[in-house]
Design a protein around this motif. Structure first.
Motif, short mmCIF file in Angstrom:
data_model
loop_
_atom_site.label_atom_id
_atom_site.label_comp_id
_atom_site.label_asym_id
_atom_site.label_seq_id
_atom_site.Cartn_x
_atom_site.Cartn_y
_atom_site.Cartn_z
N GLN A 143 15.74 -7.17 23.39
CA GLN A 143 14.34 -7.54 23.45
C GLN A 143 13.48 -6.27 23.36
O GLN A 143 13.99 -5.15 23.47
N SER A 144 12.18 -6.45 23.16
CA SER A 144 11.31 -5.31 22.91
C SER A 144 10.99 -4.50 24.16
O SER A 144 10.46 -3.41 24.05
N GLY A 145 11.25 -5.03 25.33
CA GLY A 145 10.90 -4.32 26.54
C GLY A 145 9.47 -4.63 26.94
O GLY A 145 8.94 -5.71 26.68
N SER A 146 8.79 -3.65 27.55
CA SER A 146 7.43 -3.86 28.02
C SER A 146 6.49 -4.13 26.86
O SER A 146 6.54 -3.46 25.83
N MET A 147 5.64 -5.13 27.04
CA MET A 147 4.73 -5.54 25.97
C MET A 147 3.36 -4.87 26.08
O MET A 147 2.64 -4.76 25.10
N GLY A 148 2.97 -4.45 27.25
CA GLY A 148 1.64 -3.88 27.40
C GLY A 148 1.50 -3.16 28.72
O GLY A 148 2.49 -2.86 29.40
N VAL A 149 0.29 -2.86 29.09
CA VAL A 149 0.02 -2.11 30.32
C VAL A 149 -0.87 -2.96 31.24
O VAL A 149 -1.40 -3.98 30.84
N ILE A 150 -1.03 -2.51 32.48
CA ILE A 150 -1.85 -3.25 33.43
C ILE A 150 -3.31 -3.29 32.99
O ILE A 150 -4.00 -4.30 33.12
N ASP A 151 -3.77 -2.18 32.49
CA ASP A 151 -5.15 -2.11 32.02
C ASP A 151 -5.13 -1.62 30.58
O ASP A 151 -4.60 -0.55 30.31
N PRO A 152 -5.55 -2.44 29.60
CA PRO A 152 -6.45 -3.58 29.71
C PRO A 152 -5.77 -4.94 29.80
O PRO A 152 -6.39 -5.95 29.44
N ALA A 153 -4.53 -4.99 30.24
CA ALA A 153 -3.85 -6.26 30.49
C ALA A 153 -3.79 -7.16 29.26
O ALA A 153 -4.08 -8.36 29.33
N ARG A 154 -3.47 -6.58 28.16
CA ARG A 154 -3.29 -7.36 26.93
C ARG A 154 -2.37 -6.58 26.00
O ARG A 154 -2.10 -5.39 26.22
#
Length: 209
Positions: A143-154
């Motif tokens: 799988q790709s792993g982490s998709m994004g960050v907490i900010d901007p949460a998208r």
């Protein structure tokens, strides 16, 4: 003079040069094509020729296409492609363009449709790295792993994810023309080109040579 031609990918093979080196080549059945339209700066705002390739049955064409070929007084063709040229004075409607329009040593760009591979994961589609194959990492490793960050949460645009892979137009630049068989309208270019065997490809003079 710039030039172009429509062809069909036959497949890959290898040939040997004068000193015995192996050269991988792709064989293309280039033409014969017919000039179905000549565009000029005076009439159309730019200079180009339209080539037709492979005969087509009347029932497989629209009325607009049939009228276009009838106006040009050429046989019905299955594939049409426009090539922009600096000077089209050497071409006339109805003239044939064959493989010998190119010469050995020419640099060409080849455009084709890549093989369609359907819906694939991010690893196959983008060559991403797998997760560690150890305990505590999982249960999914491809799988790709982490998709994004907490900010901007998208998820940001252009994130490399799973999806449709292949079946898109790709152009390979600066391929060498290694051999030409004018009698059989065959052109051998060094290296690989996009698409499966039997796919339609477009050859033109290299724009970056």
């Amino acid at each position: 003079m710039k030039k172009g031609i429509i062809g069909k990918k036959i497949g890959m093979t290898q040939i040997f040069d004068e000193v015995g080196n192996v050269i991988p080549v792709t064989v293309i059945a280039a033409g014969p094509c017919v000039v179905s339209q000549v565009k000029t700066v005076e009439n159309d705002g730019y200079s180009a020729i339209q080539l037709g390739y492979q005969d087509a049955k009347e029932k497989h064409l629209t009325k607009a296409q049939l009228g276009h070929f009838a106006k040009a007084n050429v046989a019905n063709k299955k594939y049409l492609k426009e090539f922009r040229l600096d000077d089209c004075s050497a071409y006339t409607v109805g003239a044939e363009v064959k493989a010998d329009t190119f010469a050995v040593g020419d640099k060409v760009d080849v455009t084709g449709i890549t093989k369609g591979r359907g819906y694939t994961g991010a690893i196959k589609r983008w060559n991403l790295r797998k997760l560690r194959m150890t305990h505590g990492v999982g249960p999914v490793h491809r799988q790709s792993g982490s998709m994004g960050v907490i900010d901007p949460a998208r998820i940001f645009k252009n994130k490399k994810m799973a999806g449709q892979y292949g079946n898109e137009q790709v152009t390979v630049l600066n391929l060498n023309v290694v051999k030409i068989d004018a009698e059989n309208n065959l052109i051998a270019v060094k290296g690989a080109i996009p698409g499966a065997r039997g796919g339609i490809v477009y050859l033109r003079d290299s724009v970056k040579a």
